[in-house]
Design a protein around this motif. Structure first.
Motif, mmCIF file in Angstrom:
data_model
loop_
_atom_site.group_PDB
_atom_site.id
_atom_site.type_symbol
_atom_site.label_atom_id
_atom_site.label_comp_id
_atom_site.label_asym_id
_atom_site.label_seq_id
_atom_site.Cartn_x
_atom_site.Cartn_y
_atom_site.Cartn_z
ATOM 1 N N GLY A 110 0.805 -1.217 0.000
ATOM 2 C CA GLY A 110 0.000 0.000 0.000
ATOM 3 C C GLY A 110 0.835 1.262 0.000
ATOM 4 O O GLY A 110 0.397 2.308 0.495
ATOM 5 N N THR A 111 2.040 1.201 -0.575
ATOM 6 C CA THR A 111 2.963 2.325 -0.548
ATOM 7 C C THR A 111 3.048 3.016 -1.910
ATOM 8 O O THR A 111 2.511 2.535 -2.918
ATOM 9 N N LEU A 112 3.761 4.116 -1.943
ATOM 10 C CA LEU A 112 3.994 4.823 -3.201
ATOM 11 C C LEU A 112 4.705 3.928 -4.203
ATOM 12 O O LEU A 112 4.403 3.958 -5.402
ATOM 13 N N VAL A 113 5.664 3.126 -3.749
ATOM 14 C CA VAL A 113 6.381 2.215 -4.649
ATOM 15 C C VAL A 113 5.409 1.240 -5.314
ATOM 16 O O VAL A 113 5.483 1.003 -6.527
ATOM 17 N N ASN A 114 4.482 0.690 -4.540
ATOM 18 C CA ASN A 114 3.475 -0.219 -5.111
ATOM 19 C C ASN A 114 2.591 0.510 -6.121
ATOM 20 O O ASN A 114 2.242 -0.030 -7.176
ATOM 21 N N ALA A 115 2.223 1.749 -5.786
ATOM 22 C CA ALA A 115 1.376 2.538 -6.682
ATOM 23 C C ALA A 115 2.095 2.863 -7.986
ATOM 24 O O ALA A 115 1.493 2.807 -9.070
ATOM 25 N N LEU A 116 3.376 3.197 -7.909
ATOM 26 C CA LEU A 116 4.143 3.514 -9.117
ATOM 27 C C LEU A 116 4.310 2.278 -9.994
ATOM 28 O O LEU A 116 4.259 2.371 -11.228
ATOM 29 N N ALA A 117 4.504 1.116 -9.370
ATOM 30 C CA ALA A 117 4.621 -0.121 -10.150
ATOM 31 C C ALA A 117 3.359 -0.357 -10.979
ATOM 32 O O ALA A 117 3.421 -0.738 -12.156
ATOM 33 N N TRP A 118 2.190 -0.111 -10.372
ATOM 34 C CA TRP A 118 0.920 -0.270 -11.100
ATOM 35 C C TRP A 118 0.796 0.775 -12.208
ATOM 36 O O TRP A 118 0.349 0.477 -13.326
ATOM 37 N N HIS A 119 1.198 2.000 -11.899
ATOM 38 C CA HIS A 119 1.115 3.089 -12.878
ATOM 39 C C HIS A 119 1.931 2.766 -14.127
ATOM 40 O O HIS A 119 1.446 2.932 -15.254
ATOM 41 N N PHE A 120 3.157 2.282 -13.938
ATOM 42 C CA PHE A 120 4.007 1.977 -15.089
ATOM 43 C C PHE A 120 3.440 0.800 -15.897
ATOM 44 O O PHE A 120 3.570 0.755 -17.114
ATOM 45 N N MET A 121 2.802 -0.121 -15.212
ATOM 46 C CA MET A 121 2.273 -1.307 -15.881
ATOM 47 C C MET A 121 0.999 -1.003 -16.675
ATOM 48 O O MET A 121 0.781 -1.547 -17.761
ATOM 49 N N HIS A 122 0.145 -0.098 -16.144
ATOM 50 C CA HIS A 122 -1.185 0.084 -16.743
ATOM 51 C C HIS A 122 -1.405 1.439 -17.407
ATOM 52 O O HIS A 122 -2.280 1.565 -18.254
ATOM 53 N N ARG A 123 -0.632 2.451 -17.009
ATOM 54 C CA ARG A 123 -0.920 3.782 -17.531
ATOM 55 C C ARG A 123 0.245 4.394 -18.293
ATOM 56 O O ARG A 123 0.049 5.363 -19.027
ATOM 57 N N SER A 124 1.430 3.875 -18.096
ATOM 58 C CA SER A 124 2.604 4.507 -18.676
ATOM 59 C C SER A 124 3.537 3.420 -19.205
ATOM 60 O O SER A 124 3.080 2.379 -19.675
ATOM 61 N N SER A 125 4.825 3.653 -19.099
ATOM 62 C CA SER A 125 5.814 2.660 -19.509
ATOM 63 C C SER A 125 7.052 2.826 -18.650
ATOM 64 O O SER A 125 7.194 3.800 -17.915
ATOM 65 N N GLY A 126 7.962 1.877 -18.776
ATOM 66 C CA GLY A 126 9.175 1.929 -17.969
ATOM 67 C C GLY A 126 8.968 1.295 -16.609
ATOM 68 O O GLY A 126 8.016 0.546 -16.384
#
Length: 337
Positions: A110-126
């Protein structure tokens, strides 16, 4: 879980609080983390569930069930993020409250790191830089406390990570904070030059050199809005320094602040400005982030009903555009339409 058993001998000080006792012996966890563990019944005193303030006695046995350290596996989690800027090297966000930056024993997910991992996978790249991944901190070059909001940058490549890390280490980044504090600060501006340590109940005692600059931006009856600049980067530096001046941050109960019920019930501290040189292009980049609604609403009400003065006479020392932080430009457009 790892179980740690401590027997209190006659030589140790009697009548010591349980949370103080543990903070001196389990240095890998903060005092607030240990308090949460006690309340979660992960600590026993003579086989019974205690309270953090329980006074210990010689001959008692304290058993602590330590949570496992965070692993390298940090699953993506769909947690909303306010992305200000993103490119192939970096991502800049406006962090919300109640969000831990990276996994730790008391917040394994439930941390920022977990949120960023999801963001890169579903909304962005890298992805996040893998520097620091072994300590569950991939891509993290600086941090904000769980309930401190505002602008943060994370690295997406190793080159960007080391570039940003060096900039933060050399203090070549520019960071500004806004805080609402109790009381009317007399000085228009100044430098708080007090050492800070990790002592559980006296964070000034035996600490390292620490400096925080401040400029009064607005005064209200019983409160002051201050702009802050860090010259060093100690844990809880702004919160400790303002508390020592007897102007604790509103909502910061750890350091003497009080919540404003129905308005703001966490520390009213916001990272509103961050500037750094882009790791690849070298171009200087500056980012501002609006304060969350709880803090913005509190300021609007104080301006309407308790305003004393605007601007503390700090002159050119003030750098934050309050109309951006508190969304006044958007509010004006809405009222005009």
């Amino acid at each position: 879980m790892t179980q740690v058993t401590v027997c209190i001998t006659n030589e140790e000080r009697s009548s010591e609080r349980l949370d103080t006792f543990l903070s001196k012996r389990i240095s890998i966890l903060s005092r607030s983390s240990l308090n949460r563990m006690i309340k979660a019944e992960c600590v026993l005193v003579d086989g019974k569930t205690p309270k953090p303030a329980q006074k210990l006695k010689a001959g008692q046995t304290v058993v602590v069930n330590l949570p496992p350290p965070p692993g390298n596996d940090m699953p993506p989690e769909d947690i909303p993020l306010a992305v200000i800027h993103e490119d192939e090297d970096v991502i800049v966000i406006n962090k919300q409250s109640d969000l831990v930056v990276h996994p730790c024993p008391t917040a394994p997910n439930g941390t920022l790191v977990n949120a960023l991992a999801w963001h890169f996978m579903h909304r962005s790249s890298g992805s996040l830089s893998q520097v620091g991944a072994e300590n569950a901190r991939p891509g993290i070059v600086h941090r904000l406390d769980r309930n401190t909001t505002g602008v943060m940058v994370a690295a997406k490549t190793e080159f960007a990570h080391w570039s940003l890390y060096e900039q933060f280490a050399l203090r070549s980044t520019r960071k500004r904070y806004i805080a609402l504090v109790h009381g009317e600060v007399v000085e228009d501006s100044g430098l708080i030059d007090l050492p800070i340590s990790r002592h559980p109940y006296d964070p000034i005692k035996g600490g390292k050199a620490s400096q925080t600059g401040f400029v009064v931006r607005e005064r209200y009856e019983g409160f002051t809005l201050v702009e802050l600049k860090l010259f060093t980067g100690r844990t809880h530096q702004i919160r400790v320094h303002l508390s020592h001046l007897r102007h604790p941050i509103v909502g910061d109960e750890v350091y003497g602040g009080r919540k404003l019920k129905l308005l703001i019930e966490r520390q009213a501290l916001h990272s509103c400005l961050l500037s750094f040189s882009h790791p690849t292009s070298g171009k200087r980049m500056s980012f501002s982030g609006a304060a969350p609604e709880d803090m913005a609403r509190t300021i609007r009400l104080l301006r309407e009903f308790r305003m004393v003065s605007s601007g503390g006479g700090g002159g050119g020392e003030a750098e934050v555009d309050l109309s951006v932080v508190f969304g006044e430009e958007a509010l004006e457009r809405e009222e005009a339409s």
